[in-house]
Design a protein around this motif. Structure first.
Motif, short mmCIF file in Angstrom:
data_model
loop_
_atom_site.label_atom_id
_atom_site.label_comp_id
_atom_site.label_asym_id
_atom_site.label_seq_id
_atom_site.Cartn_x
_atom_site.Cartn_y
_atom_site.Cartn_z
N ARG A 13 0.95 -1.18 -0.06
CA ARG A 13 -0.32 -0.10 -0.11
C ARG A 13 1.33 1.29 0.08
N LYS A 14 1.49 1.43 0.69
CA LYS A 14 3.09 2.36 0.73
C LYS A 14 3.82 2.54 -0.43
N ALA A 15 3.71 1.89 -1.12
CA ALA A 15 5.18 1.44 -1.68
C ALA A 15 5.10 1.43 -3.02
N THR A 16 3.34 1.38 -3.53
CA THR A 16 2.03 2.00 -4.44
C THR A 16 0.86 3.70 -4.50
N GLY A 17 1.11 3.86 -3.28
CA GLY A 17 -0.01 5.41 -2.24
C GLY A 17 -1.17 4.85 -2.92
N ALA A 18 -1.77 3.33 -2.82
CA ALA A 18 -3.06 3.29 -2.56
C ALA A 18 -4.21 3.20 -1.97
N ASP A 19 -5.05 2.79 -1.93
CA ASP A 19 -5.78 3.03 -0.83
C ASP A 19 -6.70 2.05 -0.97
N LEU A 20 -6.37 1.08 0.13
CA LEU A 20 -7.00 -0.51 0.50
C LEU A 20 -8.42 0.18 0.69
N ASP A 21 -8.86 1.06 1.00
CA ASP A 21 -10.66 1.36 1.14
C ASP A 21 -11.95 1.81 -0.45
N ARG A 22 -11.28 3.22 -0.33
CA ARG A 22 -11.52 3.99 -1.05
C ARG A 22 -11.13 3.87 -2.65
N GLY A 23 -9.74 3.21 -2.98
CA GLY A 23 -8.76 3.03 -4.36
C GLY A 23 -8.55 4.35 -4.39
#
Length: 233
Positions: A13-23
């Protein structure tokens, strides 16, 4: 650099800048797409039939063989000259056919990655073209889906994926989001879903960690392209 399958879900999540809830937001996804370009494999460099034939004889060794055939023929060795010319023709024909097969294989690989995907954007499940996916997108997988990019799985529900196109394994692979050692071979990366593979049962979600030529199928695409180029030499 840590490979995707060796990262924990949180590190991914940190490496890709993802948001695992809202995308990703629609705006952020658009900005990333403008920066990285579309998620698609490059088309093969095509050559006309005559150019392909000419390319098969454009090689110093072929010139030597043709020169030998000419010299042998002038000295009366018609049979030997014919044999040498036959070798040249057979070699050119094999190279011509191999180049054609390589082009068709590249087309098939590219077609396997073009699909529709369901990504979470601004908290909403949204259908997008696979070409518009970017690093950090949160993608939903369901039975029958073609995996649209390389994903680090963050959640699975009895997920099984047919990876025969990449690994040659005929049985669908069971998937889960558990961490794996960096040395894990591609066929054993159970926490990854790779572009071009097919979900046969279950479901899950994953973060896009590689697109286009950086995916596993992109590496295969590159190897096939290199093989095709070698047939021209």
């Amino acid at each position: 650099m840590t490979v995707a399958h060796a990262r924990s879900v949180d590190d991914s999540r940190k490496a890709t800048g993802a948001d695992l809830d809202r995308g990703l937001s629609v705006q952020e996804a658009r900005a990333r797409l403008d920066h990285s370009g579309p998620n698609e494999l490059p088309p093969p460099r095509r050559r006309g039939a005559l150019v392909r034939v000419a390319g098969q004889v454009h090689h110093p060794l072929i010139y030597v063989l043709l020169g030998s055939a000419l010299a042998t023929g002038l000295l009366g060795g018609i049979v030997d000259a014919s044999v040498i010319l036959g070798v040249v023709v057979v070699n050119a024909l094999i190279g011509f056919l191999q180049e054609g097969r390589a082009e068709r294989a590249l087309d098939a690989l590219a077609a396997a990655t073009r699909t529709k995907a369901t990504a979470i954007r601004d908290g909403v499940a949204t259908e997008v073209a696979s070409t518009n996916l970017v690093i950090g997108d949160l993608v939903l997988l369901d039975e029958g889906d073609r995996v649209p990019a390389d994903l680090r799985l963050v959640y699975t529900r009895e997920l099984r994926i047919d990876e025969s196109a990449l690994t040659g394994e005929s049985r669908p692979a069971a998937k889960d989001p558990l961490d794996l050692p960096a040395a894990t071979e591609p066929a054993d990366r159970t926490n990854m879903a790779h572009a071009g593979t097919l979900v046969t049962s279950g479901g899950g979600r994953g973060v896009v960690v590689a697109t286009a030529a950086d995916t596993e199928i992109g590496r295969v695409h590159h190897l096939v392209a290199v093989t095709g180029r070698w047939t021209r030499r």
